[in-house]
Every structure is written in structure tokens, then in C-alpha cells.
Design a protein around this motif. Structure first.
Motif, short mmCIF file in Angstrom:
data_model
loop_
_atom_site.label_atom_id
_atom_site.label_comp_id
_atom_site.label_asym_id
_atom_site.label_seq_id
_atom_site.Cartn_x
_atom_site.Cartn_y
_atom_site.Cartn_z
N ARG A 164 131.31 -8.57 8.52
CA ARG A 164 131.73 -9.13 7.23
C ARG A 164 132.24 -10.54 7.47
O ARG A 164 132.97 -10.79 8.42
CB ARG A 164 132.83 -8.26 6.61
N SER A 165 131.85 -11.45 6.61
CA SER A 165 132.23 -12.86 6.79
C SER A 165 132.27 -13.53 5.43
O SER A 165 132.12 -12.87 4.40
CB SER A 165 131.19 -13.56 7.68
N PHE A 205 134.29 -6.76 11.54
CA PHE A 205 134.89 -7.90 10.82
C PHE A 205 134.93 -9.14 11.70
O PHE A 205 135.32 -9.09 12.85
CB PHE A 205 136.28 -7.51 10.30
N GLU A 254 129.78 -1.45 10.28
CA GLU A 254 130.39 -2.66 9.74
C GLU A 254 131.57 -3.08 10.60
O GLU A 254 132.40 -2.24 10.97
CB GLU A 254 130.86 -2.39 8.31
#
Length: 260
Positions: free
Chosen positions: A134-135, A161, A159
Motif C-alpha cells: 500500500r502506498s 505497507f 498486502e
């Protein structure tokens, strides 16, 4: 048996456009020099070809300044390809430009329809799973839609981070072989690579983390001698390629090709 994580027969690249001087950047560290970028890009393509792989070289797209960074437009897997949905509005149109090329190469081509966003620079395919960071460019909805698509092909997706201030997950990591990851210490500290063999970039050489393993070579950005020496000592065949101009646009080795 080949290792689908780094043994490739094909790559897709795109020539940099003159409009690249208008490319996106997190901070302005100078305007890219097109001639120098073209020279480095030619070296990059030649290195991919040296492995025996076929390289499909697409023409420059003046309407899309960042279009040299083809990796963000798609995820290419042995069982199919997925067209991404970039998080940067100015890059959305690049996907439609890539679609015909992949349609000709793949029997199965799927697409992230939205509302979420995913960019290929946030995806690391390892020997056992697909890691998606995630970005600022990849959100929860995009990851969820990609998970549904790849699970149809029996891939496992996890997922993770991306650290604050890091554009893409792969800005800070790359795959060296099915089980070994090159990472910055800051990303590895998150615990996302537990169970993998992790090699760290040298202090002050964090930008070397965005390298690629392509068949017998590890393509590294030039100018990070301690990291290159460490990789050589670990038994990898390192090819250093100038990344001075791509770096001005937050780009690196993985961004410049789709590999399958």
C-alpha cells in the motif's frame, strides 16, 4: 525447471519521450536530460537482450511524460496479465496504450476496473506469493480487486505497507532469486519479509534497492559501489546501469520494463 520469478523470455520496454521533462516527481532534484536518459535506456535494453530474451520496444508516447515507466501499467504472470489502474491521474491513459501489446502476448488479460488503484511498482512477485505494498499510488480497494483476480489463477497475495515518504514498495526492495530479497533496512524493519533471506543495501545507498534480477544478471543503478560489491560477493552477476535521469522522476530499474 525455470523460476518464473526471475527467468524470463520476454520483456516490454518503451522509449522515453521528449515530454519526460514534465514527468512526475516527489521532489524536484533537477530536470531529466533526454539524451542521457536515452543512452542509459539503450544500455538497459541491450542488457536484457544479452540474456537471450526477446525485448519488445514500444515507441515513445509524447502525450504521457512518464510512459517510459511501463512497469506501473500491468502485472505479468505466467497464467495471465492484469492491467493496472494507476493512482496518478496523468498516468491513467498509459494503460490503454499498453493493452494491445499484452493482448497479443497473453490468452488471458484482466483489468483493475476500480474504484481502487494499483501500480505495478508496488508489486513484488516472489517464489511463494505476490506482495503488494500500500502506498500513495496503491490503495486498499485496488489491492482487494487484484487479490480477487489473481486468486482465480491460484496465486496467493499478501498486502504489506510501504514506509512513509517512499513512493512505491519496490523503490525499497527487489527480488534476487525466488527466496532472496534485496531491501533497505527501513523496509525490512517492518517485518514484511519474515521467512525470506534478506540482503540489505549499504548505508546511504538505499536507492540501489530498486534493482532487477533478469535471467543471469542483476541490473543495478550505477553509483552504489558497496551494494554492488556485496551482491557480487554473494555470487550475483551485477550489471550497473546509469539511473541518474530516471532518479529525477523517482524511477528505477524495475520501472523500465514488464518482464515475463
Amino acid at each position: 525447471m525455470t523460476d518464473p520469478t526471475y527467468e524470463f523470455t520476454r520483456a516490454v520496454t518503451r522509449r522515453p519521450a521528449a515530454s519526460i521533462v514534465n514527468g512526475l516527481r516527489a521532489e524536484d532534484i533537477g530536470t531529466p536530460d533526454l539524451a542521457r536518459m536515452e543512452e542509459a535506456h539503450t544500455h538497459y535494453v541491450a542488457t536484457l537482450k544479452e540474456t537471450g530474451a526477446e525485448v519488445i520496444e514500444l515507441p515513445a508516447l509524447e502525450a504521457f511524460p512518464d510512459s517510459v515507466f511501463v512497469e506501473d501499467t500491468a502485472l505479468c504472470l505466467p497464467k495471465g496479465a492484469v492491467l493496472m489502474r494507476p493512482g496518478a491521474p496523468s498516468r491513467m491513459g498509459e494503460v490503454a496504450e499498453m493493452a494491445p501489446t499484452l493482448r497479443a502476448l497473453y490468452d488471458e488479460l484482466r483489468q483493475i476496473e476500480g474504484p481502487g488503484h494499483v501500480e505495478g511498482g508496488d508489486i513484488l512477485v516472489t517464489g511463494r506469493e505476490i506482495l503488494v505494498g500500500r502506498s500513495d499510488r496503491t490503495d486498499a480497494e485496488g489491492v482487494a480487486e487484484l487479490t480477487r483476480i489473481v486468486s482465480d489463477w491460484s496465486y496467493s497475495l499478501r498486502e504489506v505497507f510501504t514506509p512513509p515518504g517512499v513512493l512505491h514498495f519496490k523503490t525499497d526492495c527487489s527480488l534476487l532469486d525466488g527466496d532472496t530479497i534485496l531491501s533497505t533496512k527501513r523496509l525490512d524493519a517492518s517485518g514484511c519479509f519474515e521467512g525470506y533471506r534478506v540482503l540489505h543495501t549499504a548505508e546511504g545507498e538505499e536507492a540501489a534497492a530498486n534493482s532487477i534480477r533478469f535471467n543471469q544478471f542483476v541490473l543495478c543503478p550505477a553509483g552504489f559501489p558497496r551494494t554492488a560489491e556485496m551482491l557480487t560477493n554473494e555470487g550475483y552477476k551485477v550489471v550497473e546501469i546509469s539511473n541518474s535521469e530516471c532518479a529525477k522522476l523517482d524511477g528505477g530499474m524495475s520501472c523500465l520494463s514488464l518482464r515475463f
